[in-house]
Design an enzyme around this catalytic site. Structure first.
Site, mmCIF file in Angstrom:
data_model
loop_
_atom_site.group_PDB
_atom_site.id
_atom_site.type_symbol
_atom_site.label_atom_id
_atom_site.label_comp_id
_atom_site.label_asym_id
_atom_site.label_seq_id
_atom_site.Cartn_x
_atom_site.Cartn_y
_atom_site.Cartn_z
ATOM 1 C CB ILE A 236 106.277 17.968 -56.265
ATOM 2 C CG1 ILE A 236 107.538 18.151 -57.124
ATOM 3 C CG2 ILE A 236 105.357 16.915 -56.855
ATOM 4 C CD1 ILE A 236 108.438 16.950 -57.144
ATOM 5 C CB ALA B 194 101.539 14.583 -55.098
ATOM 6 C CB CYS B 195 105.777 16.761 -52.030
ATOM 7 S SG CYS B 195 106.980 16.791 -50.703
ATOM 8 C CG ASP B 196 102.822 13.219 -47.592
ATOM 9 O OD1 ASP B 196 101.790 13.471 -48.244
ATOM 10 O OD2 ASP B 196 103.143 12.068 -47.243
ATOM 11 C CE LYS C 194 99.244 16.156 -50.696
ATOM 12 N NZ LYS C 194 98.722 14.802 -50.613
#
Length: 119
Positions: free
Chosen positions: A10, A12-14, A17
């Site tokens: 996903i 937006a998941c840290d 990233k």
């Protein structure tokens, strides 16, 4: 012949990233598949399960799983877990790193990625 590395997760998941940054810093070519936005096919999910097992893929620590009713969480079977992950892909642990359809890693730890790409 080059191999096809795909990073599933996903956007937006840290943790995602961090995994994407790790790959990009090392100029490792990959394709990103956002399974929240683009979904995940039952065939791919079943292929992963055949390699690592459904209990490894199901993200029981995430908010989406914790919001399920007790009836949905209790006595999970593979079929019920697959249905949940297909309906709500955020219940799949992330990232899932594959090469040519083979699961290399689930989750992100720099040392594990170093080991994976050392060869």
């Amino acid at each position: 012949m080059t191999s096809s590395v795909v990073l599933y997760g996903i956007k937006a998941c840290d943790t995602m990233k961090k995994a994407r940054a790790w790959l990009e810093e090392r100029a490792i070519p990959y394709t990103f598949h956002d399974y929240k936005k683009d979904g995940i096919s039952e065939d791919i999910l079943n292929a992963w399960i055949s390699q690592v097992g459904w209990t490894t893929l199901l993200n029981k620590a995430g908010t989406t799983f914790r919001k399920l009713s007790p009836e949905q969480k209790d006595d999970l079977t593979e079929d019920r877990a697959v249905a949940l992950m297909l309906a709500q892909p955020s219940m799949i642990k992330r990232p899932v790193l594959t090469r040519d359809g083979t699961v290399l890693r689930i989750g992100f730890r720099p040392a594990d990625y170093e080991e994976t790409f050392a060869a």
